[in-house]
Design a protein around this motif. Structure first.
Motif, PDB file in Angstrom:
ATOM      1  N   THR A 178    -109.796  12.791  31.183  1.00 21.15           N
ATOM      2  CA  THR A 178    -110.076  14.140  30.714  1.00 21.15           C
ATOM      3  C   THR A 178    -111.046  14.087  29.542  1.00 21.15           C
ATOM      4  OG1 THR A 178    -109.111  16.132  29.722  1.00 21.15           O
ATOM      5  CG2 THR A 178    -108.029  14.051  29.220  1.00 21.15           C
ATOM      6  N   GLN A 179    -111.884  15.098  29.443  1.00 13.77           N
ATOM      7  CA  GLN A 179    -112.786  15.235  28.299  1.00 13.77           C
ATOM      8  C   GLN A 179    -112.245  16.244  27.292  1.00 13.77           C
ATOM      9  OE1 GLN A 179    -116.880  15.865  29.466  1.00 13.77           O
ATOM     10  NE2 GLN A 179    -116.762  14.369  31.127  1.00 13.77           N
ATOM     11  N   GLN A 180    -110.952  16.579  27.436  1.00 16.54           N
ATOM     12  CA  GLN A 180    -110.330  17.592  26.576  1.00 16.54           C
ATOM     13  C   GLN A 180    -110.190  17.123  25.134  1.00 16.54           C
ATOM     14  OE1 GLN A 180    -106.471  18.779  28.024  1.00 16.54           O
ATOM     15  NE2 GLN A 180    -106.038  20.103  26.266  1.00 16.54           N
ATOM     16  N   PHE A 181    -110.035  15.801  24.929  1.00 19.89           N
ATOM     17  CA  PHE A 181    -109.738  15.278  23.603  1.00 19.89           C
ATOM     18  C   PHE A 181    -110.874  14.409  23.083  1.00 19.89           C
ATOM     19  CE2 PHE A 181    -105.700  15.453  26.069  1.00 19.89           C
ATOM     20  CZ  PHE A 181    -105.151  16.566  25.445  1.00 19.89           C
ATOM     21  N   LYS A 182    -110.969  14.341  21.762  1.00 20.27           N
ATOM     22  CA  LYS A 182    -111.976  13.490  21.137  1.00 20.27           C
ATOM     23  C   LYS A 182    -111.474  12.060  20.941  1.00 20.27           C
ATOM     24  CE  LYS A 182    -114.433  17.182  18.707  1.00 20.27           C
ATOM     25  NZ  LYS A 182    -114.925  17.688  17.401  1.00 20.27           N
ATOM     26  N   THR A 183    -110.223  11.848  21.272  1.00 21.91           N
ATOM     27  CA  THR A 183    -109.635  10.509  21.147  1.00 21.91           C
ATOM     28  C   THR A 183    -109.231   9.988  22.523  1.00 21.91           C
ATOM     29  OG1 THR A 183    -107.432  11.448  20.822  1.00 21.91           O
ATOM     30  CG2 THR A 183    -108.742  10.984  18.846  1.00 21.91           C
ATOM     31  N   ILE A 184    -108.983   8.690  22.566  1.00 24.28           N
ATOM     32  CA  ILE A 184    -108.417   8.045  23.752  1.00 24.28           C
ATOM     33  C   ILE A 184    -107.062   7.480  23.340  1.00 24.28           C
ATOM     34  CG2 ILE A 184    -108.684   6.233  25.496  1.00 24.28           C
ATOM     35  CD1 ILE A 184    -111.731   6.444  25.049  1.00 24.28           C
ATOM     36  N   GLY A 185    -106.018   7.919  23.999  1.00 25.66           N
ATOM     37  CA  GLY A 185    -104.662   7.471  23.679  1.00 25.66           C
ATOM     38  C   GLY A 185    -104.174   6.437  24.674  1.00 25.66           C
ATOM     39  N   ILE A 186    -103.506   5.417  24.159  1.00 25.35           N
ATOM     40  CA  ILE A 186    -102.981   4.335  24.991  1.00 25.35           C
ATOM     41  C   ILE A 186    -101.496   4.180  24.680  1.00 25.35           C
ATOM     42  CG2 ILE A 186    -103.215   1.895  25.668  1.00 25.35           C
ATOM     43  CD1 ILE A 186    -105.979   1.995  24.160  1.00 25.35           C
ATOM     44  N   LYS A 187    -100.684   4.048  25.709  1.00 27.49           N
ATOM     45  CA  LYS A 187     -99.254   3.799  25.540  1.00 27.49           C
ATOM     46  C   LYS A 187     -98.845   2.674  26.472  1.00 27.49           C
ATOM     47  CE  LYS A 187     -96.412   6.639  27.471  1.00 27.49           C
ATOM     48  NZ  LYS A 187     -95.893   5.704  28.488  1.00 27.49           N
ATOM     49  N   VAL A 188     -98.115   1.701  25.937  1.00 32.94           N
ATOM     50  CA  VAL A 188     -97.598   0.587  26.735  1.00 32.94           C
ATOM     51  C   VAL A 188     -96.091   0.537  26.539  1.00 32.94           C
ATOM     52  CG1 VAL A 188     -97.719  -1.884  27.220  1.00 32.94           C
ATOM     53  CG2 VAL A 188     -99.745  -0.685  26.336  1.00 32.94           C
ATOM     54  N   ASP A 189     -95.351   0.728  27.616  1.00 35.76           N
ATOM     55  CA  ASP A 189     -93.892   0.703  27.566  1.00 35.76           C
ATOM     56  C   ASP A 189     -93.358  -0.551  28.251  1.00 35.76           C
ATOM     57  OD1 ASP A 189     -93.367   3.168  26.245  1.00 35.76           O
ATOM     58  OD2 ASP A 189     -93.795   4.252  28.086  1.00 35.76           O
TER      59      ASP A 189
END
Length: 426
Positions: free
Chosen positions: A16-27
């Protein structure tokens, strides 16, 4: 050609281009066992603070600063029958940085940082650094103790111990307990770490202006091995007690904490899950609810009164802050609100308002990268993926009779009151 993704490792990418950040989650997801909870909590603390490349918190903080203020953290949580060690990282999309000159994009640098944290911790001679281990164990001691200083949290934990007296893993905090913590050694944590790497299911989720192929390419550089896919249910199913358990403790509190626990045997994958969400919102889960309106506002018997529903453990909780002398009145009026819903005494206007508030909350969550990432793990564990339009249609279709059907399955299991002891309940 890119290597295949290892068995037991899943990847979700929300491009998505909705956010200015890139979020990463590792579970890292493992079965919930009473013996492992404290060790995994301490492991998370140790991993969060040092790596071979960044051996101190200061060095790690400098690297995050170099990555244009990237955020990073590790937490632990319990979801039904699962224990999760969660790593999160967020970096700005460099196309929004005017003076960005790095040869490698920030997303790939963030993935490299997570790789270093997970696979290259500070472990001289195969054991975690002694100074780091001792310091983080003390920090975890302080964190567990500070939780008990939160009297509402303490009351809720005591309540869980009453309900799950024969299931200590369900009763225990996700951070574990001090007795076990005091006995853990560096060897114990090293063994826990190796077991996590070898056996845990791994769920990687990314949200932002990236493609799935780009994420998969970065992930292929991680030395993840095949592990057995965990097909076991995340839901903790349990049998209701024959009688209600009541307990109380005296502590130096001005405001008494009166909490109630119920069995509500409806889980996230059940047909009535969404109706249960509506029931909880109407009962005590929103400012529109019966508990908030009738216990707090109209009767003025509580400083706060709310309910919470856990779709992984089939439980419903009520939390109140009261004057101890009003305990019996509060118990009676809470029971009356539940009985009203069980009898179908719910106005159409309240139902419409509650459903509108749930829809607004769902839409607001779409604007939160972290909430969307969290939702992806729920989908992975439960195999429930309901598009927004279908969810919205199902929500609109819920009736007062649906809420009544859910309410009729609620069974009171335990009450717990933490109070100052200087007043007698009337």
């Amino acid at each position: 050609m890119r290597e295949r993704k290892p068995e037991g490792v899943t990847l979700d990418v929300s491009s998505t281009q909705q956010f200015k950040t890139i979020g990463i989650k590792v579970d890292f997801v493992a079965p919930l066992t009473v013996d492992a909870i404290t060790a995994r909590a301490l492991l998370a603390q140790v991993l969060e603070t040092s790596t071979e490349a960044y051996p101190t918190q200061t060095a790690l903080s400098r690297e995050l600063s170099r990555l244009y203020g990237a955020s990073f953290g590790i937490s632990v949580l319990k979801l039904g029958t699962k224990h999760v060690i969660r790593l999160t990282c967020a970096v700005v999309n460099e196309k929004y940085l005017q003076n960005f000159t790095d040869q490698q994009p920030l997303f790939e640098q963030a993935m490299a940082l997570l790789k270093a944290v997970i696979f290259k911790p500070l472990m001289p001679a195969g054991q975690f650094d002694e100074t780091t281990f001792n310091q983080q164990r003390q920090n975890l001691f302080a964190a567990v103790k500070s939780l008990d200083d939160d009297k509402q949290y303490l009351a809720n934990r005591r309540l869980q111990e009453l309900v799950f007296k024969d299931e200590p893993a369900q009763a225990m905090s996700a951070l574990g307990n001090m007795t076990t913590l005091s006995q853990l050694t560096r060897a114990d944590i090293a063994e826990t770490y190796r077991a996590m790497l070898a056996n845990d299911s791994v769920h990687v989720a990314v949200i932002g202006d990236v493609t799935e192929e780009r994420v998969a390419t970065a992930l292929a550089d991680w030395p993840l091995t095949d592990r057995t896919s965990d097909e076991s249910s995340p839901y903790f199913d349990w049998t209701a007690q024959d009688r209600v358990t009541n307990a109380e403790d005296v502590a130096p509190v001005v405001q008494a904490k009166l909490n109630l626990a119920y069995r509500l045997p409806i889980y996230r994958n059940d047909a009535d899950f969404l109706a249960t969400t509506v029931f909880n919102a109407a009962f005590g889960g929103t400012p529109l609810s019966l508990l908030f309106t009738n216990v707090r506002e109209k009767a003025s018997l509580a400083y706060y009164a709310s309910s919470s529903y856990n779709p992984y453990s089939g439980t419903l909780g009520v939390q109140t802050g009261i004057q101890f002398k009003n305990r019996d009145q509060v118990l009676a009026i809470v029971a009356k609100q539940l009985e009203a819903l069980q009898s179908g005494e719910m106005s159409q206007s309240l139902l419409d308002e509650v459903k509108a508030s749930l829809l607004n909350a769902r839409l607001a969550a779409l604007d939160s990268p972290q909430r969307r990432l969290t939702g992806l793990l729920n989908q992975q564990l439960t195999r429930q993926r309901l598009p927004l339009k279908e969810w919205e249609a199902q929500l609109a279709a819920i009736t007062v009779a649906d809420v009544q059907r859910v309410a009729q399955q609620v069974q009171l299991q335990a009450t717990y009151c933490l109070h100052g002891g200087d007043q007698v309940a009337e």
